[in-house]
Write an enzyme that holds these catalytic residues in place. Structure first.
Site, mmCIF file in Angstrom:
data_model
loop_
_atom_site.group_PDB
_atom_site.id
_atom_site.type_symbol
_atom_site.label_atom_id
_atom_site.label_comp_id
_atom_site.label_asym_id
_atom_site.label_seq_id
_atom_site.Cartn_x
_atom_site.Cartn_y
_atom_site.Cartn_z
ATOM 1 N N HIS A 183 -44.964 18.437 8.197
ATOM 2 C CA HIS A 183 -44.616 18.581 6.779
ATOM 3 C C HIS A 183 -45.017 17.288 6.090
ATOM 4 O O HIS A 183 -44.817 16.203 6.622
ATOM 5 C CB HIS A 183 -43.115 18.848 6.625
ATOM 6 C CG HIS A 183 -42.776 19.397 5.266
ATOM 7 N ND1 HIS A 183 -42.861 18.642 4.126
ATOM 8 C CD2 HIS A 183 -42.379 20.637 4.878
ATOM 9 C CE1 HIS A 183 -42.521 19.393 3.075
ATOM 10 N NE2 HIS A 183 -42.231 20.615 3.506
ATOM 11 N N ARG A 184 -45.599 17.404 4.875
ATOM 12 C CA ARG A 184 -46.167 16.207 4.233
ATOM 13 C C ARG A 184 -45.312 15.659 3.098
ATOM 14 O O ARG A 184 -45.826 14.940 2.227
ATOM 15 C CB ARG A 184 -47.574 16.512 3.737
ATOM 16 C CG ARG A 184 -47.604 17.653 2.731
ATOM 17 C CD ARG A 184 -49.004 17.918 2.192
ATOM 18 N NE ARG A 184 -48.968 19.042 1.288
ATOM 19 C CZ ARG A 184 -49.917 19.340 0.403
ATOM 20 N NH1 ARG A 184 -50.998 18.596 0.342
ATOM 21 N NH2 ARG A 184 -49.817 20.382 -0.392
ATOM 22 N N HIS A 235 -49.176 21.067 6.268
ATOM 23 C CA HIS A 235 -49.118 21.586 4.894
ATOM 24 C C HIS A 235 -50.317 21.041 4.120
ATOM 25 O O HIS A 235 -50.484 19.825 4.008
ATOM 26 C CB HIS A 235 -47.821 21.141 4.212
ATOM 27 C CG HIS A 235 -46.624 21.882 4.694
ATOM 28 N ND1 HIS A 235 -45.901 22.729 3.889
ATOM 29 C CD2 HIS A 235 -46.029 21.940 5.919
ATOM 30 C CE1 HIS A 235 -44.913 23.264 4.574
ATOM 31 N NE2 HIS A 235 -44.962 22.797 5.820
ATOM 32 N N LYS A 284 -33.862 28.769 2.752
ATOM 33 C CA LYS A 284 -33.385 28.339 1.429
ATOM 34 C C LYS A 284 -31.993 28.915 1.254
ATOM 35 O O LYS A 284 -31.750 30.035 1.706
ATOM 36 C CB LYS A 284 -34.302 28.844 0.317
ATOM 37 C CG LYS A 284 -35.730 28.362 0.399
ATOM 38 C CD LYS A 284 -35.872 26.925 -0.016
ATOM 39 C CE LYS A 284 -37.295 26.427 0.244
ATOM 40 N NZ LYS A 284 -37.502 25.034 -0.111
ATOM 41 N N ASP A 330 -36.020 23.107 6.392
ATOM 42 C CA ASP A 330 -36.633 22.443 5.244
ATOM 43 C C ASP A 330 -36.791 20.950 5.554
ATOM 44 O O ASP A 330 -36.174 20.421 6.470
ATOM 45 C CB ASP A 330 -35.802 22.689 3.974
ATOM 46 C CG ASP A 330 -36.736 22.978 2.795
ATOM 47 O OD1 ASP A 330 -37.852 22.430 2.788
ATOM 48 O OD2 ASP A 330 -36.349 23.742 1.902
ATOM 49 N N ALA A 342 -43.458 31.315 2.868
ATOM 50 C CA ALA A 342 -42.844 31.602 1.575
ATOM 51 C C ALA A 342 -41.335 31.506 1.770
ATOM 52 O O ALA A 342 -40.756 32.298 2.515
ATOM 53 C CB ALA A 342 -43.245 32.989 1.091
ATOM 54 N N GLY A 343 -40.708 30.533 1.149
ATOM 55 C CA GLY A 343 -39.257 30.333 1.279
ATOM 56 C C GLY A 343 -38.525 31.234 0.312
ATOM 57 O O GLY A 343 -38.110 32.354 0.650
ATOM 58 N N LYS A 352 -32.264 24.878 0.433
ATOM 59 C CA LYS A 352 -32.771 23.800 1.278
ATOM 60 C C LYS A 352 -31.684 23.281 2.210
ATOM 61 O O LYS A 352 -31.903 23.030 3.378
ATOM 62 C CB LYS A 352 -33.212 22.620 0.406
ATOM 63 C CG LYS A 352 -34.640 22.669 -0.079
ATOM 64 C CD LYS A 352 -34.913 21.468 -0.973
ATOM 65 C CE LYS A 352 -36.264 21.509 -1.620
ATOM 66 N NZ LYS A 352 -37.376 21.187 -0.753
ATOM 67 N N GLY A 354 -43.764 27.809 -3.340
ATOM 68 C CA GLY A 354 -43.675 28.781 -4.435
ATOM 69 C C GLY A 354 -44.482 30.040 -4.187
ATOM 70 O O GLY A 354 -44.715 30.815 -5.119
HETATM 71 C C1 CAP Z 1 -41.532 25.672 0.156
HETATM 72 C C2 CAP Z 1 -41.075 24.318 0.584
HETATM 73 C C3 CAP Z 1 -42.133 23.329 1.047
HETATM 74 C C4 CAP Z 1 -43.242 23.071 0.064
HETATM 75 C C5 CAP Z 1 -44.005 21.806 0.283
HETATM 76 C C6 CAP Z 1 -40.296 23.683 -0.553
HETATM 77 O O1 CAP Z 1 -40.468 26.476 -0.292
HETATM 78 O O2 CAP Z 1 -40.180 24.462 1.622
HETATM 79 O O3 CAP Z 1 -41.471 22.151 1.360
HETATM 80 O O4 CAP Z 1 -44.122 24.130 0.217
HETATM 81 O O5 CAP Z 1 -45.206 21.810 -0.421
HETATM 82 O O6 CAP Z 1 -39.251 23.121 -0.280
HETATM 83 O O7 CAP Z 1 -40.757 23.729 -1.685
HETATM 84 P P1 CAP Z 1 -40.703 27.664 -1.313
HETATM 85 P P2 CAP Z 1 -46.596 21.740 0.327
HETATM 86 O O8 CAP Z 1 -41.578 28.656 -0.602
HETATM 87 O O9 CAP Z 1 -39.347 28.219 -1.597
HETATM 88 O O10 CAP Z 1 -41.362 27.077 -2.512
HETATM 89 O O11 CAP Z 1 -46.670 22.918 1.246
HETATM 90 O O12 CAP Z 1 -47.593 21.805 -0.768
HETATM 91 O O13 CAP Z 1 -46.609 20.446 1.067
HETATM 92 MG MG MG Z 2 -39.562 22.495 1.828
#
Ligand code: CAP
Ligand code: MG
Length: 465
Positions: free
Chosen positions: A293-294, A337, A173, A204, A408-409, A175, A387
């Site tokens: 990644h979904r 994910h 991050k 990302d 955890a980003g 992104k 998150g």
């Molecule tokens: C998490 C993340 C992921 C999400 C996707 C984001 O970053 O990179 O893409 O987790 O959701 O961009 O939000 P953070 P899921 O840790 O900074 O939130 O895993 O539910 O598909």
């Molecule tokens: Mg992401």
């Protein structure tokens, strides 16, 4: 009115007598479980007709009768009648039902073809006010012909030499923002902080190849760092490198580039690239694990009615993430994910169930799943992300267990003391959860720790906005 008297036979053959269940289902049938709401013009008495109409439209039927032209020898009706699907186990209260499809109705191993039937036109029919495909159960022949994960849970544990516990990773991050060189510098910090106890870095979902961070430059810079660190520390590291492109040939070129760099993983946005792309990548057997990644799943699996919690009506048109997770295991991803407690993303309490279908045989059906016998197909890593931060790790591990990849980003890189402290806090949180030591208790005894600072900054709850 939608159902006229003369159209009655259209769906009459597509419904089973009460109490019928498909015989020898794990060998001979694909089964779906569906929740619907009827449009206001149709009273509850139409529910069986609508269920039968769904079975018809998704298998061999159409909106009117066809077998009325006596003497026509080319109408295909004998085979159509033989292969028609059967709606069964109707629950008029919840408006849920199941459909059994004979295995011969679909080309075994062609997932796109299958979905065009079982998840095809039916959701669009005007007789429906809402529709949710809750689950699909596959028979042995499908499990045998689909590739499944190349590595799976044990294969990745061997690859990384991590016999137990969650894998810790972060997503770069912001992104978008770092250059390839800056991202490689970040990788070096992540691979070395906290005595090298943190496993990896992920691109990302929307980082592909940009003018300040080209795929070629990034893959080579980060893998160079990875090789160096691995040589010095003896610890294996992960780089989940995003090869996503709408041209499959470009993805294959990118995967081959990763392989040449000695990488072990490719990351793919599996929804935006599609089933055929992921199936093709898996079949090429490039020797790389697939991180799925979904992104974009929410646009077809979100549902706003209380029925999604089994508490009343559904409101939208959707397919559940549980069903999607099964499709992804079949097609051969190694990690997916799947959501987690305490994330910023909507999940309806499904992550535990998603993890179950990714990793276990499920014998008993429920209102949320049909269960699944995987006949030995390798299990998939469940990725908990969105998150998360050190204060949420204990709950995530308690609920989902240790065969998870924790991403955890912001919750790693945004630590007030810096990235190294973020890594340290995540490692501390994981280790405490694995030793079943209460995080809050430990923090009260270690107020100067990176974990205490993280908890002070983000607390222990989900970060929704
Ligand atoms: C998490 C993340 C992921 C999400 C996707 C984001 O970053 O990179 O893409 O987790 O959701 O961009 O939000 P953070 P899921 O840790 O900074 O939130 O895993 O539910 O598909
Ligand atoms: Mg992401």
């Amino acid at each position: 009115m939608l159902f006229k008297k003369k159209d009655e036979p259209y769906n009459s053959g597509y419904i089973a007598p009460k109490g019928w269940i498909p015989p020898n289902a794990d060998e001979d049938y694909i089964i779906t479980m569906i929740d619907i709401e009827l449009i206001d013009e149709l009273g509850d008495e139409y529910f069986p007709k609508v269920a039968a109409a769904c079975a018809a439209e998704s298998s061999t039927g159409t909106w009117t009768t066809l077998d009325n032209k006596k003497g026509v020898v080319c109408n295909g009706m004998d085979m159509a009648n033989k292969l028609r699907a059967t709606a069964f186990d109707l629950d008029p209260q919840t408006k849920t039902f199941k459909i059994a499809y004979k295995i011969e109705l679909f080309e075994t191993g062609n997932l796109s073809g299958l979905l065009a039937g079982v998840a095809g036109n039916i959701g669009g029919m005007k007789m429906l006010k809402a529709f949710r495909l809750l689950d699909i159960r596959f028979p042995r022949e499908w499990i045998n012909i689909m590739p499944g994960p190349a590595f799976g849970v044990d294969g990745i544990r061997d690859q990384l030499n991590i016999p137990h516990g969650p894998i810790l990773c972060t997503v770069a991050k912001p992104k978008i923002g770092r250059t390839d060189k800056e991202q490689a510098a970040l990788a070096r910090i992540l691979f070395t902080a906290a005595n090298g106890e943190f496993q990896g870095i992920k691109d990302d979902e929307n980082l592909t190849s940009l003018y300040f961070n080209r795929f070629e430059e990034r893959v080579s810079a980060i893998h160079k760092v990875r090789r160096e660190i691995e040589e010095v520390s003896g610890k294996k590291k992960l780089y989940l490198c995003n090869i996503t492109h709408s041209d499959i040939d470009v993805m294959v070129d990118r995967a081959e580039m990763i392989k040449r760099e000695g990488g072990r993983w490719m990351m793919v946005d599996v929804v935006t690239t599609g089933f055929a792309a992921v199936h093709t990548l898996r079949r090429r057997n490039l020797g790389l694990a697939i991180h799925a990644h979904r992104a974009m799943h929410s646009l077809f699996d979100r549902e706003s009615g209380p029925g999604v919690y089994d508490l009343g009506e559904i409101k939208d048109f959707s397919i559940s993430m549980v069903a999607m997770a099964k499709l992804m295991r079949l097609i051969g991803v190694d990690s997916l994910h799947g959501g987690a407690p305490k994330t910023k993303m909507e999940n309806y309490g499904e992550p535990k169930l998603i993890k179950d279908v990714l990793q276990n045989d499920i014998t008993g059906a429920s209102s949320m799943t049909l269960g699944q016998n995987w006949f030995g197909m390798k299990p998939v890593w469940h990725v908990a992300s969105g998150g998360l931060h050190p204060g949420s790790v204990e709950t995530v591990i308690q609920q989902l267990g240790e065969d998870i990849m924790l991403q955890a980003g912001g919750g790693t890189l945004g630590h007030p003391w810096g990235i190294e402290a973020g890594v340290e806090a995540m490692v501390q949180a994981r280790d405490l959860a694995m030793q079943r030591i209460d995080t809050k208790d430990w923090i009260s005894k270690n107020p100067d720790s990176a974990l205490a600072k993280a908890a002070d900054h983000w607390g222990f709850g989900p970060k929704i906005v």
